[in-house]
Motif scaffolding. Sequence first.
Motif, PDB file in Angstrom:
ATOM      1  N   THR A 301     -35.144 131.831  27.823  1.00  0.00           N
ATOM      2  CA  THR A 301     -36.518 132.319  27.848  1.00  0.00           C
ATOM      3  C   THR A 301     -36.855 132.836  29.242  1.00  0.00           C
ATOM      4  OG1 THR A 301     -37.200 130.723  26.166  1.00  0.00           O
ATOM      5  CG2 THR A 301     -38.938 131.710  27.500  1.00  0.00           C
ATOM      6  N   ILE A 302     -37.454 134.006  29.287  1.00  0.00           N
ATOM      7  CA  ILE A 302     -37.917 134.564  30.558  1.00  0.00           C
ATOM      8  C   ILE A 302     -39.397 134.232  30.719  1.00  0.00           C
ATOM      9  CG2 ILE A 302     -38.301 136.685  31.876  1.00  0.00           C
ATOM     10  CD1 ILE A 302     -35.891 137.884  30.540  1.00  0.00           C
ATOM     11  N   LEU A 303     -39.725 133.671  31.878  1.00  0.00           N
ATOM     12  CA  LEU A 303     -41.092 133.278  32.181  1.00  0.00           C
ATOM     13  C   LEU A 303     -41.624 134.151  33.314  1.00  0.00           C
ATOM     14  CD1 LEU A 303     -40.433 129.418  32.230  1.00  0.00           C
ATOM     15  CD2 LEU A 303     -41.199 130.791  30.282  1.00  0.00           C
ATOM     16  N   ARG A 304     -42.968 134.120  33.463  1.00  0.00           N
ATOM     17  CA  ARG A 304     -43.597 134.885  34.531  1.00  0.00           C
ATOM     18  C   ARG A 304     -44.748 134.066  35.115  1.00  0.00           C
ATOM     19  NH1 ARG A 304     -45.106 140.448  32.583  1.00  0.00           N
ATOM     20  NH2 ARG A 304     -46.532 139.249  31.254  1.00  0.00           N
ATOM     21  N   TRP A 305     -44.846 134.130  36.460  1.00  0.00           N
ATOM     22  CA  TRP A 305     -45.972 133.484  37.135  1.00  0.00           C
ATOM     23  C   TRP A 305     -47.100 134.512  37.229  1.00  0.00           C
ATOM     24  CZ3 TRP A 305     -48.034 129.062  38.520  1.00  0.00           C
ATOM     25  CH2 TRP A 305     -49.020 129.021  39.507  1.00  0.00           C
ATOM     26  N   ASN A 306     -48.230 134.215  36.578  1.00  0.00           N
ATOM     27  CA  ASN A 306     -49.335 135.176  36.505  1.00  0.00           C
ATOM     28  C   ASN A 306     -50.358 135.006  37.625  1.00  0.00           C
ATOM     29  OD1 ASN A 306     -50.787 132.892  35.803  1.00  0.00           O
ATOM     30  ND2 ASN A 306     -51.006 133.445  33.639  1.00  0.00           N
ATOM     31  N   VAL A 308     -51.667 132.110  38.336  1.00  0.00           N
ATOM     32  CA  VAL A 308     -52.370 130.844  38.076  1.00  0.00           C
ATOM     33  C   VAL A 308     -51.444 129.841  37.413  1.00  0.00           C
ATOM     34  CG1 VAL A 308     -54.309 129.750  36.881  1.00  0.00           C
ATOM     35  CG2 VAL A 308     -54.577 132.053  37.843  1.00  0.00           C
ATOM     36  N   ALA A 309     -50.675 130.307  36.433  1.00  0.00           N
ATOM     37  CA  ALA A 309     -49.804 129.414  35.677  1.00  0.00           C
ATOM     38  C   ALA A 309     -48.570 130.190  35.217  1.00  0.00           C
ATOM     39  CB  ALA A 309     -50.550 128.834  34.472  1.00  0.00           C
ATOM     40  N   ILE A 310     -47.637 129.442  34.622  1.00  0.00           N
ATOM     41  CA  ILE A 310     -46.424 130.032  34.063  1.00  0.00           C
ATOM     42  C   ILE A 310     -46.703 130.453  32.629  1.00  0.00           C
ATOM     43  CG2 ILE A 310     -44.066 129.566  33.323  1.00  0.00           C
ATOM     44  CD1 ILE A 310     -44.198 129.883  36.253  1.00  0.00           C
ATOM     45  N   GLU A 311     -46.288 131.679  32.266  1.00  0.00           N
ATOM     46  CA  GLU A 311     -46.455 132.148  30.901  1.00  0.00           C
ATOM     47  C   GLU A 311     -45.116 132.655  30.380  1.00  0.00           C
ATOM     48  OE1 GLU A 311     -49.351 135.217  31.103  1.00  0.00           O
ATOM     49  OE2 GLU A 311     -48.004 136.684  32.005  1.00  0.00           O
ATOM     50  N   GLU A 312     -44.902 132.498  29.066  1.00  0.00           N
ATOM     51  CA  GLU A 312     -43.665 132.951  28.456  1.00  0.00           C
ATOM     52  C   GLU A 312     -43.734 134.449  28.205  1.00  0.00           C
ATOM     53  OE1 GLU A 312     -41.201 132.369  24.282  1.00  0.00           O
ATOM     54  OE2 GLU A 312     -42.306 130.660  25.121  1.00  0.00           O
ATOM     55  N   VAL A 313     -42.641 135.168  28.529  1.00  0.00           N
ATOM     56  CA  VAL A 313     -42.599 136.614  28.338  1.00  0.00           C
ATOM     57  C   VAL A 313     -41.789 136.969  27.099  1.00  0.00           C
ATOM     58  CG1 VAL A 313     -41.889 138.814  29.358  1.00  0.00           C
ATOM     59  CG2 VAL A 313     -42.854 137.020  30.807  1.00  0.00           C
ATOM     60  N   VAL A 314     -40.529 136.465  27.028  1.00  0.00           N
ATOM     61  CA  VAL A 314     -39.664 136.793  25.914  1.00  0.00           C
ATOM     62  C   VAL A 314     -38.534 135.770  25.854  1.00  0.00           C
ATOM     63  CG1 VAL A 314     -38.196 138.337  27.289  1.00  0.00           C
ATOM     64  CG2 VAL A 314     -38.359 138.674  24.815  1.00  0.00           C
ATOM     65  N   SER A 315     -37.977 135.572  24.644  1.00  0.00           N
ATOM     66  CA  SER A 315     -36.828 134.685  24.471  1.00  0.00           C
ATOM     67  C   SER A 315     -35.664 135.491  23.908  1.00  0.00           C
ATOM     68  CB  SER A 315     -37.162 133.532  23.529  1.00  0.00           C
ATOM     69  OG  SER A 315     -38.100 132.658  24.131  1.00  0.00           O
ATOM     70  N   PHE A 316     -34.466 135.182  24.374  1.00  0.00           N
ATOM     71  CA  PHE A 316     -33.262 135.848  23.899  1.00  0.00           C
ATOM     72  C   PHE A 316     -32.292 134.819  23.353  1.00  0.00           C
ATOM     73  CE2 PHE A 316     -34.630 138.805  27.364  1.00  0.00           C
ATOM     74  CZ  PHE A 316     -34.915 139.897  26.573  1.00  0.00           C
TER      75      PHE A 316
END
Length: 351
Positions: A301-306, A308-316
């Motif tokens: 899973t690729i995550l991103r720091w927005n 404020v918090a960590i959010e999920e972007v996409v899973s492979f």
Amino acid sequence: MKNEDIGKLLKELRIKHGYTQAELANLLNVTYQAVSRWEKGINTPNLLTLVALKKLYKISIDELLLEVERKIVEPVEKKLHWTIQYFLLPLALIILSFGIAQFYFFLNVFFAMIIFSIFIGVILSAVMLLIKFKQKGILFLIVLGLLMLINGTVYITNLRYFNLMEVPYYQESDHLILPFDYTNSIPINIDYILDDEPYVLIYHLGKPNIQTYQLESNLSQMMTNIDTINLEIDDMVIIGEYAYFSTYFEDSSTSDIYQMNLRTHEILFLTTLNMQIELCESDTSLYIYESYGGFLDFETTILRWNGVAIEEVVSFDFEIVDMLYNDSLERFYISVNQNNVYNIRIYDDQF
């Protein structure tokens, strides 16, 4: 006492007093041929002539004879043997000349010296040992000149090639000794620009502390050491004026993510993730993925720091080996491992 020795002395005395053979013959009432035969050692003057010479040169007969004896026992000036003067010394010089010139061609002075030493040694040995010639020194110099002419021709005609192959020589002007022990650690550097000034950030994998270098400043003021409060750096990226780094704790299998202000060097804790992570940066965003893939069919899973918090972007459904972002093309290049087959996949920022 040899006639030749007396003749040489008589010639020296005549020249010393400024007489020609004809003038001396007139003074002694003899023919100039007689004077010539004395000086050549064919004949010697009789007693009456010696007395006349004594008066003319103001020297006694005994002194005249003693002068001849002195000339006979005078040590002969020592000269270098022709093998040294015409062979060994020039041979050393020509080997050095060929070696230096051909160094630029071979880019290896050791092999160049060996090859041309053998080449010149064989040629000159053949000239000096096999050819019978009275003036060996002159012959040697002729051969030496020809070889140097060949060498110069090769060098000049290939001058452009030599210039292209020239190896630059660097000389240390100054150095900086760092008071850090980074034994068995891997240094990683990141280039960045801050306030239009070039910098290099260096950290050591698995070690605390960071060094930044302002490249255009004085050497004594170039480095700044940043204390990470014993946080060991596992990975780091730079986005704008912030550096983001992760610290992995093997005991709990967790990773902490930190943000560091490149201006103030203030370090801020962001979040904790239950895995060992790798970081990837785009123009404005920090992306995070698991280092060694997931546990279910290598799902990652690729995550991103927005901010404020960590959010999920996409899973492979494959393992991400490495992930890079190309700013100019605005594309992600992801190296993947799927069923032990490695390939590269390209995605835009929407994946």
